[in-house]
Design a protein around this motif. Structure first.
Motif, short mmCIF file in Angstrom:
data_model
loop_
_atom_site.label_atom_id
_atom_site.label_comp_id
_atom_site.label_asym_id
_atom_site.label_seq_id
_atom_site.Cartn_x
_atom_site.Cartn_y
_atom_site.Cartn_z
N TYR A 279 0.84 -1.20 0.00
CA TYR A 279 0.00 0.00 0.00
C TYR A 279 0.87 1.25 0.00
O TYR A 279 0.61 2.21 -0.75
N ALA A 280 1.91 1.25 0.84
CA ALA A 280 2.80 2.41 0.89
C ALA A 280 3.50 2.62 -0.46
O ALA A 280 3.65 3.76 -0.92
N THR A 281 3.91 1.52 -1.10
CA THR A 281 4.56 1.61 -2.40
C THR A 281 3.63 2.19 -3.45
O THR A 281 4.02 3.08 -4.23
N GLU A 282 2.39 1.70 -3.49
CA GLU A 282 1.44 2.20 -4.49
C GLU A 282 1.12 3.67 -4.26
O GLU A 282 0.95 4.43 -5.21
N ARG A 283 1.06 4.06 -3.01
CA ARG A 283 0.76 5.47 -2.72
C ARG A 283 1.91 6.37 -3.15
O ARG A 283 1.70 7.49 -3.62
N LYS A 284 3.14 5.85 -2.98
CA LYS A 284 4.30 6.64 -3.39
C LYS A 284 4.43 6.72 -4.91
O LYS A 284 4.83 7.75 -5.47
N LEU A 285 4.11 5.62 -5.60
CA LEU A 285 4.33 5.55 -7.04
C LEU A 285 3.14 6.04 -7.87
O LEU A 285 3.24 6.12 -9.09
N ALA A 286 2.03 6.33 -7.23
CA ALA A 286 0.83 6.74 -7.97
C ALA A 286 1.10 8.03 -8.75
O ALA A 286 1.85 8.91 -8.32
N ALA A 287 0.48 8.12 -9.91
CA ALA A 287 0.61 9.32 -10.73
C ALA A 287 0.04 10.53 -9.98
O ALA A 287 -0.89 10.38 -9.18
N PRO A 288 0.59 11.72 -10.22
CA PRO A 288 0.12 12.92 -9.49
C PRO A 288 -1.38 13.13 -9.58
O PRO A 288 -2.02 13.54 -8.61
N GLU A 289 -1.98 12.83 -10.75
CA GLU A 289 -3.42 13.05 -10.89
C GLU A 289 -4.25 12.04 -10.10
O GLU A 289 -5.46 12.22 -9.92
N HIS A 290 -3.61 10.96 -9.62
CA HIS A 290 -4.33 9.95 -8.84
C HIS A 290 -4.04 10.02 -7.35
O HIS A 290 -4.64 9.29 -6.56
N GLN A 291 -3.10 10.87 -6.95
CA GLN A 291 -2.71 10.94 -5.55
C GLN A 291 -3.89 11.32 -4.65
O GLN A 291 -4.03 10.81 -3.54
N ALA A 292 -4.75 12.21 -5.14
CA ALA A 292 -5.87 12.69 -4.32
C ALA A 292 -6.88 11.59 -4.04
O ALA A 292 -7.65 11.69 -3.08
N GLU A 293 -6.88 10.53 -4.85
CA GLU A 293 -7.84 9.45 -4.64
C GLU A 293 -7.51 8.64 -3.39
O GLU A 293 -8.40 8.03 -2.78
N PHE A 294 -6.24 8.59 -3.01
CA PHE A 294 -5.85 7.88 -1.79
C PHE A 294 -6.41 8.62 -0.59
O PHE A 294 -6.08 9.78 -0.34
N GLY A 295 -7.25 7.95 0.16
CA GLY A 295 -7.90 8.58 1.31
C GLY A 295 -9.09 9.44 0.93
O GLY A 295 -9.75 9.99 1.81
N GLY A 296 -9.37 9.56 -0.38
CA GLY A 296 -10.50 10.35 -0.83
C GLY A 296 -11.60 9.46 -1.38
O GLY A 296 -12.31 8.79 -0.64
N ALA A 297 -11.69 9.42 -2.72
CA ALA A 297 -12.70 8.58 -3.36
C ALA A 297 -12.28 7.12 -3.43
O ALA A 297 -13.10 6.26 -3.74
N GLY A 298 -11.01 6.85 -3.12
CA GLY A 298 -10.51 5.48 -3.16
C GLY A 298 -9.70 5.21 -4.41
O GLY A 298 -10.19 5.41 -5.53
N ALA A 299 -8.45 4.80 -4.23
CA ALA A 299 -7.56 4.51 -5.36
C ALA A 299 -7.53 3.01 -5.61
O ALA A 299 -7.30 2.23 -4.68
N ILE A 300 -7.72 2.61 -6.86
CA ILE A 300 -7.80 1.19 -7.17
C ILE A 300 -6.46 0.49 -6.94
O ILE A 300 -6.41 -0.69 -6.60
N GLU A 301 -5.34 1.24 -7.08
CA GLU A 301 -4.04 0.65 -6.80
C GLU A 301 -3.92 0.23 -5.33
O GLU A 301 -3.21 -0.72 -5.00
N GLY A 302 -4.60 0.98 -4.45
CA GLY A 302 -4.56 0.68 -3.02
C GLY A 302 -5.30 -0.59 -2.66
O GLY A 302 -5.19 -1.09 -1.53
N VAL A 303 -6.10 -1.12 -3.59
CA VAL A 303 -6.75 -2.42 -3.41
C VAL A 303 -5.97 -3.50 -4.14
O VAL A 303 -5.72 -4.58 -3.60
N ALA A 304 -5.57 -3.22 -5.38
CA ALA A 304 -4.91 -4.21 -6.23
C ALA A 304 -3.58 -4.68 -5.64
O ALA A 304 -3.33 -5.89 -5.57
N GLY A 305 -2.74 -3.74 -5.23
CA GLY A 305 -1.42 -4.10 -4.71
C GLY A 305 -1.47 -4.92 -3.43
O GLY A 305 -0.91 -6.02 -3.36
#
Length: 496
Positions: A279-305
């Motif tokens: 989870y920490a890796t995906e949050r660090k590597l996420a594209a800038p336009e997707h960073q706001a989804e972490f802790g917001g609307a939900g980032a799919i990388e935060g589930v997949a990884g």
């Protein structure tokens, strides 16, 4: 070629009708067990050991293995839909999965979870087939200094990444570490921090804390602070992944597999560390336009990884279990006792003395992963219908579900009071933006880290230099320093 022939022989054994039925029964039961908080695969396998005592050993082990990794699939369902982790390994899934469900993307979250689990489980099974002895040889070379530094890296990574600030993350981590100290000292046997409460003698149950801080906190918080707001939880737009979500998921699946598999081969806390690190890796590597989804609307990388890391770690536990006779999780320990009940000794000679059983078990992992994908993907639409339940009965059901699950662990009313007390603490943490995940990390890994620290100091004859004298532990300490220093150095550079 010899491995390939042995694997084909394993498929011939595992694909017999009776063994296929045992695999299907194990996968289905494991999925159901993963959905229910408080049970878990270890308890289930332990309960079924006497019943399966008269079953042929190969069929029995295929059945138990199906329960084990089936529970990892099932645990993600309630984590995503109800913020109620069925297993400790699926706690991280709840962080982004539940937010995706609230924003109408429950179907995509469940789909990436199921497919990611299949991809990771299959890749990990191939690695088990090809490299089990090699990986076990490497894992056995690690000692207490390396294990402690590994856990220190997990502590710093989680506390630095989660939450609004590192200070809040560390505060939550130390709260979990404090709870992990309650009970009987693993090394000296001394009772500590129990306050004279007998129920604390065995420590504080991780599942109890997870259910209290995630599920019960979610229900009570919504009743207290969001009850008058329009509900977004009951909205579901689709039950599949878009092309963009596929493109964002597959790198996370591969990274999660790469992180999870090595952790499964070493006794360093099961699947919890790799899921948090993923989870920490995906949050660090996420594209800038997707960073706001972490802790917001939900980032799919935060589930997949994390889901991929979880299943890869579970599959990898077979490496030290079969080649060394060393269990790296509670369930693996139960599986080891199951083998011993049949008079089979796990270890380096197992591939020679019981090759039919071993290769049938490995082949059943391939079959089981396909079974679980077939069982879970068609049910995505069925599961998301849970979100159409009105908010009041839904959260009432969660409270009943959590209460029954936690009470069922030890039939203790004290556990219920503790769970609801922790939920009040969870509400306060949520109000003041303190992350909950580091509490769970500290509780799970704190006792292990303490034991490895004390053993490492004993190896160094009282000298702390032992951590710098061993190449692997020194490398891990350097990684810890980078995690702590790099964000602050970058922030200073931007201000300058």
């Amino acid at each position: 070629m010899d491995i390939f022939n042995q694997l084909l022989g394993g498929f011939a054994t595992a694909a017999t009708p009776i063994n296929l039925l045992w695999a299907l029964a194990g996968c289905a039961l494991g999925t159901a067990i993963g959905v229910l908080p408080g049970l878990g695969p270890a308890v289930t396998v332990a309960m079924l050991l006497p019943i399966t005592g008269q079953v042929e050993p190969t069929a029995s082990m295929i059945f138990f293995a199906g329960i084990y990794y089936g529970a990892m699939y099932g645990g993600s369902t309630t984590s995503i839909l109800l913020n109620t982790p069925g297993e400790t390994g699926t706690m991280v899934t709840a962080l982004e999965g539940f937010k995706m469900a609230k924003s109408g993307r429950a179907g995509a979250a469940l789909a990436t979870s199921a497919i990611g689990s299949f991809v990771a489980g299959t890749i990990a099974t191939v690695l088990v087939t090809l490299f089990a002895p090699l990986l076990a040889d490497f894992a056995v070379q690690l000692g207490p200094p390396e294990y402690f530094c590994l856990m220190l890296l997990a502590f710093t990574t989680v506390s630095a990444v989660l939450g609004q600030s590192s200070l809040r993350g560390l505060t939550a981590l130390f709260l979990g570490l404090a709870m992990g100290l309650v009970g009987i000292d693993q090394i000296t046997g001394q009772v500590r921090y129990t306050g004279g409460v007998l129920e604390f003698m065995d420590g504080i149950e991780v599942v109890l804390v997870a259910v209290g801080l995630f599920a019960v906190t979610e229900a009570l918080y919504n009743a207290l602070y969001e009850g008058r707001n329009p509900s977004t939880l009951n909205r579901m737009t689709r039950a599949h992944m878009t092309r963009t979500e596929w493109r964002r998921s597959w790198p996370a699946w591969l990274r999660g597999t790469a992180i999870g598999f090595p952790f499964g081969t070493i006794p360093a806390g099961g699947s919890e560390i790799p899921t948090f690190l993923s989870y920490a890796t995906e949050r660090k590597l996420a594209a800038p336009e997707h960073q706001a989804e972490f802790g917001g609307a939900g980032a799919i990388e935060g589930v997949a990884g994390p889901e991929a890391a979880n299943n890869a770690a579970v599959t990898a536990t077979l490496v030290p279990l079969l080649t060394l006779g060393i269990p790296t999780s509670v369930t693996a320990a139960i599986l080891l006792s199951a083998l011993q009940n049949y008079g089979i000794q796990a270890g380096p000679q197992l591939f020679q003395t019981s090759s039919t059983l071993v290769w049938a078990l490995i082949a059943s992992l391939y079959i089981g992963n396909v079974m679980l994908l077939v069982l879970n993907l068609p049910m995505v639409g069925l599961w998301v219908k849970l979100l159409r339940i009105p908010r009041a009965p839904l959260y009432a059901g969660i409270l009943i579900f959590a209460t029954v699950g936690v009470y069922g662990m030890r039939q203790s009313a004290f556990d219920l009071f503790l769970m609801y007390g922790l939920s009040l603490a969870g509400i306060a943490m949520r109000r003041f933006d303190f992350p909950i995940a580091p509490v769970i990390v500290g509780l799970i890994l704190g006792p292990l880290a303490e034991a490895h620290l004390r053993n490492a100091i004993a190896i160094g004859e009282g000298s702390w230099l032992v951590f710098f004298q061993r190449p692997m532990s020194a490398t891990l300490l350097a990684a810890v320093a980078l995690v702590l220093i790099t964000p602050r150095a970058l922030a200073w550079h931007r201000r300058a």
